[in-house]
Design a protein around this motif. Structure first.
Motif, PDB file in Angstrom:
ATOM      1  N   ALA A 159       1.015  -1.292  -0.189  1.00 43.06           N
ATOM      2  CA  ALA A 159      -0.402   0.047  -0.161  1.00 43.06           C
ATOM      3  C   ALA A 159       0.575   0.914   0.133  1.00 43.06           C
ATOM      4  N   GLY A 160       0.714   1.758  -0.087  1.00 44.40           N
ATOM      5  CA  GLY A 160       0.378   3.723  -0.238  1.00 44.40           C
ATOM      6  C   GLY A 160       0.070   4.593  -0.299  1.00 44.40           C
ATOM      7  N   LYS A 161       0.599   5.777   0.267  1.00 46.74           N
ATOM      8  CA  LYS A 161      -0.278   7.078   0.202  1.00 46.74           C
ATOM      9  C   LYS A 161      -0.026   7.980  -1.041  1.00 46.74           C
ATOM     10  N   VAL A 162      -1.230   8.641  -1.105  1.00 47.98           N
ATOM     11  CA  VAL A 162      -1.304   8.646  -2.469  1.00 47.98           C
ATOM     12  C   VAL A 162      -0.558  10.087  -3.094  1.00 47.98           C
ATOM     13  N   MET A 163      -0.083  11.170  -3.890  1.00 52.81           N
ATOM     14  CA  MET A 163       0.751  11.851  -4.468  1.00 52.81           C
ATOM     15  C   MET A 163       0.108  12.318  -4.600  1.00 52.81           C
ATOM     16  N   MET A 164      -0.461  13.981  -4.694  1.00 54.90           N
ATOM     17  CA  MET A 164      -1.156  14.731  -5.418  1.00 54.90           C
ATOM     18  C   MET A 164      -1.536  15.650  -5.268  1.00 54.90           C
ATOM     19  N   ASP A 165      -0.028  16.520  -6.531  1.00 55.81           N
ATOM     20  CA  ASP A 165      -0.240  18.126  -5.891  1.00 55.81           C
ATOM     21  C   ASP A 165      -0.860  18.927  -6.925  1.00 55.81           C
ATOM     22  N   ARG A 166      -1.568  18.925  -7.846  1.00 53.62           N
ATOM     23  CA  ARG A 166      -2.369  19.875  -8.650  1.00 53.62           C
ATOM     24  C   ARG A 166      -3.698  18.989  -8.870  1.00 53.62           C
ATOM     25  N   ASN A 167      -4.236  20.054 -10.205  1.00 53.70           N
ATOM     26  CA  ASN A 167      -5.279  19.657 -10.756  1.00 53.70           C
ATOM     27  C   ASN A 167      -6.369  18.362  -9.374  1.00 53.70           C
ATOM     28  N   CYS A 168      -6.657  18.669  -8.760  1.00 52.86           N
ATOM     29  CA  CYS A 168      -7.717  18.060  -6.938  1.00 52.86           C
ATOM     30  C   CYS A 168      -8.092  19.792  -6.255  1.00 52.86           C
ATOM     31  N   PRO A 169      -9.088  18.612  -5.617  1.00 55.02           N
ATOM     32  CA  PRO A 169      -9.327  19.942  -4.136  1.00 55.02           C
ATOM     33  C   PRO A 169      -8.044  20.351  -3.271  1.00 55.02           C
ATOM     34  N   ASP A 170      -8.359  21.444  -3.070  1.00 55.28           N
ATOM     35  CA  ASP A 170      -7.396  22.008  -2.229  1.00 55.28           C
ATOM     36  C   ASP A 170      -7.599  20.748  -0.139  1.00 55.28           C
ATOM     37  N   THR A 175       2.112  18.504  -1.847  1.00 57.92           N
ATOM     38  CA  THR A 175       3.174  19.268  -2.482  1.00 57.92           C
ATOM     39  C   THR A 175       4.006  18.279  -3.103  1.00 57.92           C
ATOM     40  N   ALA A 176       5.225  18.801  -3.808  1.00 58.88           N
ATOM     41  CA  ALA A 176       6.298  17.995  -4.348  1.00 58.88           C
ATOM     42  C   ALA A 176       6.796  17.723  -3.138  1.00 58.88           C
ATOM     43  N   GLU A 177       7.329  18.221  -2.537  1.00 59.26           N
ATOM     44  CA  GLU A 177       8.115  18.205  -1.391  1.00 59.26           C
ATOM     45  C   GLU A 177       7.079  17.196   0.091  1.00 59.26           C
ATOM     46  N   SER A 178       6.348  18.211   0.584  1.00 60.37           N
ATOM     47  CA  SER A 178       5.604  17.367   1.601  1.00 60.37           C
ATOM     48  C   SER A 178       5.328  15.759   0.718  1.00 60.37           C
ATOM     49  N   SER A 179       4.777  15.494  -0.170  1.00 61.33           N
ATOM     50  CA  SER A 179       4.753  14.127  -0.505  1.00 61.33           C
ATOM     51  C   SER A 179       5.919  12.828  -0.354  1.00 61.33           C
ATOM     52  N   PRO A 206      -1.966  13.379 -14.081  1.00 63.17           N
ATOM     53  CA  PRO A 206      -2.105  14.688 -14.488  1.00 63.17           C
ATOM     54  C   PRO A 206      -2.362  15.469 -13.007  1.00 63.17           C
ATOM     55  N   THR A 207      -2.373  14.331 -11.761  1.00 68.55           N
ATOM     56  CA  THR A 207      -2.497  15.468  -9.884  1.00 68.55           C
ATOM     57  C   THR A 207      -1.841  14.804  -9.934  1.00 68.55           C
ATOM     58  N   SER A 208      -0.622  14.970 -10.768  1.00 61.88           N
ATOM     59  CA  SER A 208       1.636  15.601 -10.091  1.00 61.88           C
ATOM     60  C   SER A 208       1.690  16.513 -10.782  1.00 61.88           C
ATOM     61  N   THR A 209       2.523  17.691 -10.446  1.00 58.54           N
ATOM     62  CA  THR A 209       3.535  18.450 -11.209  1.00 58.54           C
ATOM     63  C   THR A 209       4.838  17.455 -11.202  1.00 58.54           C
ATOM     64  N   GLU A 210       5.611  17.925 -12.477  1.00 57.26           N
ATOM     65  CA  GLU A 210       6.313  17.678 -13.504  1.00 57.26           C
ATOM     66  C   GLU A 210       7.392  17.340 -12.180  1.00 57.26           C
ATOM     67  N   GLU A 211       7.615  18.168 -10.785  1.00 56.04           N
ATOM     68  CA  GLU A 211       8.235  17.797 -10.204  1.00 56.04           C
ATOM     69  C   GLU A 211       8.334  16.945  -8.622  1.00 56.04           C
ATOM     70  N   PHE A 227       8.046  -0.646  -4.212  1.00 56.94           N
ATOM     71  CA  PHE A 227       6.692  -0.531  -5.749  1.00 56.94           C
ATOM     72  C   PHE A 227       6.632   0.546  -5.805  1.00 56.94           C
ATOM     73  N   ILE A 228       5.800   0.668  -7.329  1.00 53.06           N
ATOM     74  CA  ILE A 228       5.307   1.629  -7.730  1.00 53.06           C
ATOM     75  C   ILE A 228       3.784   0.971  -7.911  1.00 53.06           C
ATOM     76  N   GLN A 229       3.220   2.801  -7.605  1.00 52.39           N
ATOM     77  CA  GLN A 229       1.483   2.343  -8.321  1.00 52.39           C
ATOM     78  C   GLN A 229       0.405   2.927  -9.270  1.00 52.39           C
ATOM     79  N   THR A 230       0.453   3.261 -10.352  1.00 53.34           N
ATOM     80  CA  THR A 230      -0.133   4.136 -10.257  1.00 53.34           C
ATOM     81  C   THR A 230      -1.105   3.903 -12.129  1.00 53.34           C
ATOM     82  N   HIS A 231      -1.473   4.967 -12.451  1.00 58.06           N
ATOM     83  CA  HIS A 231      -3.011   4.662 -13.500  1.00 58.06           C
ATOM     84  C   HIS A 231      -2.724   5.248 -14.742  1.00 58.06           C
ATOM     85  N   VAL A 232      -2.528   4.573 -16.115  1.00 57.87           N
ATOM     86  CA  VAL A 232      -2.010   4.918 -16.985  1.00 57.87           C
ATOM     87  C   VAL A 232      -3.162   4.279 -17.492  1.00 57.87           C
TER      88      VAL A 232
END
Ligand code: GUN
Ligand code: ZN
Length: 435
Positions: A159-170, A175-179, A206-211, A227-232
């Motif tokens: 399991a893992g914490k979702v990283m998401m720093d744009r295109n989502c509700p506040d 942030t890139a750094e906090s995530s 779409p919900t991650s900046t390049e950073e 592991f790495i997990q994401t959608h594509v």
């Protein structure tokens, strides 16, 4: 030294190879015996041959008439979406906005997260799933709650914490750094603690900046056995959005590739709108596809192309994608996978589907030898399947003329009711109540 030895008699099935590419891929013993010692498989084979090896007085649990097989492995689902499963929407992006993000907000509260994690894991066990790759939310406490609950049950979970720093509700934005900081702390807290394993989890491009993607790639390099997990490439509108957001990338999956996120133990959910170069790249990097048929049909995302993926040699597994998916059951997931394959003009034998839900998934996750089959020394995560679980199953399976027909009926007609019992590391963690 005394050992903790348990033996189980029943019809035994597990896989040693992929039946799509090998004639003798499965190991089947109609009257079989599974011997477990200290939570690991000691032996699996014919009852008559193995019974003689048991020490005098050893207790044999009798599951004659039922099937013993490795626990199912679900390679992609979201525990925070448990309570919003089956929410109506016209496609992925509005579904995320309307239901998913508000539901995930509640996982800020650790008590709430713990309550859902308990229900979610018990539901997986009721369905015979003993390992899963699980998305938590953006909140680190949602990960702590999840692993605490899986540790309590003795389960091998990723399991893992979702990283998401744009295109989502506040309220769900990191942030890139906090995530990156939170992810690293969670890796140190949970990865390889007991049976827990960590997945670096950028939600989707779409919900991650390049950073943020760059930092996720750095963590993936620094911790190569995570592991790495994401959608594509799940949905056409999503793919068009990625083209807009990342105009320099050759394709959607190339976005992840350029940040070093294609490697063994990287699990990509959906993989519908890929091209040949994408599939080639997945195969050569040993990145794996988590195929989510109930979700893809429900959200109208598209049809996975099994034939093309096999031609390229992509590592494959099946997944529910709860709550985009409509069932926790890997049997129901096989049912829909079969129909998706038919709609694409190909054919998925039942043996292949059971392989994909067990050893195929373990191989995709680089966990062969640990879970996924009854190899000697593997962790004893196994299930007891009842071919007579429902009146209809009873009538249909009584007429099955081969193992393939029996498994096919279980996949098409079975669900949680077909799981008589579930064991994790040799301990019973679910038993079906009969009335
Ligand atoms: N893409 C980004 N997030 C999600 C999600 O939660 N579910 C599905 N099915 N697709 C996604
Ligand atoms: Zn998903």
């Amino acid at each position: 030294m005394t050992s903790n030895l348990q033996a189980y008699r029943g019809s035994l099935l597990h896989f040693l190879a992929d039946p799509a590419f090998n004639d003798n891929a499965h190991d089947w013993h109609e009257d079989g015996l599974l011997i477990i010692e200290d939570g690991k498989v000691k032996a699996a084979g014919d009852y008559t041959a193995l019974h003689a090896t048991l020490p005098p007085g050893a207790v044999v649990h009798d599951y004659s008439g039922k099937l013993l097989m490795p626990g199912f492995i679900d390679t992609h689902l979201h525990y925070p979406q448990t309570d919003m499963i089956a929410s109506p929407s016209e496609g992925l992006l509005p579904w995320l906005e309307t239901y998913t993000f508000p539901s995930e907000r509640q996982f800020e509260d650790s008590g709430y997260a713990a309550n859902v994690a308990d229900f979610f894991l018990d539901e997986l066990l009721r369905c015979g799933t003993t390992t899963a790759m699980v998305y938590c939310t953006v909140h680190p406490q949602s990960v702590d709650a999840f692993f605490a609950a899986s540790e309590q049950r003795g389960l091998r979970m990723v399991a893992g914490k979702v990283m998401m720093d744009r295109n989502c509700p506040d309220f769900l934005r990191d942030t890139a750094e906090s995530s990156a900081r939170d992810t690293e702390a969670l890796i140190q807290r949970w990865h390889k603690r007991g049976r827990s394993l960590y997945a670096i989890t950028p939600r989707f491009a779409p919900t991650s900046t390049e950073e943020q993607l760059r930092l996720a790639g750095e963590l993936a390099r620094a911790y190569p056995d995570t592991f790495i997990q994401t959608h594509v490439s799940e949905n056409e509108a999503e793919c068009a959005w990625v083209r807009e957001l990342f105009p320099k990338s050759r394709s959607y999956i190339d976005v992840y590739d350029s940040y070093g996120m294609m490697r063994p133990r990287a699990m990509y959910g959906h993989c519908i709108w890929l091209d040949e170069r994408d599939r080639q790249r997945m195969a050569e990097t040993q990145s794996a596809a988590a195929i989510c048929p109930t979700s893809n049909l429900f959200l109208g995302s598209g049809l996975f192309d099994f034939e093309r993926a096999d031609e390229a040699g992509v590592l494959l597994s099946l997944a529910t994608d709860v709550g985009g998916g409509t069932s926790f059951s890997m049997l129901q997931t096989m049912n829909e996978a079969y129909k998706v394959a038919r709609l694409k003009g190909s054919y998925l034998p039942a043996l292949r589907m059971f392989y994909l839900a067990t050893l195929g998934a373990a191989r995709s996750m680089q966990l062969e030898g640990t879970i996924g089959n009854f190899a000697q020394g593997a962790e004893a995560d196994f299930i007891v399947i009842d071919p007579q679980a429902t009146p209809l199953l009873q009538r249909r399976t009584a007429r099955s003329g081969s193992l393939e027909e029996l498994l096919f009926a279980l996949a098409l007609l079975g669900d949680d009711r077909a799981i008589a019992a579930t064991y994790a590391a040799g301990q019973q963690v679910h038993v079906r109540e009969t009335t």
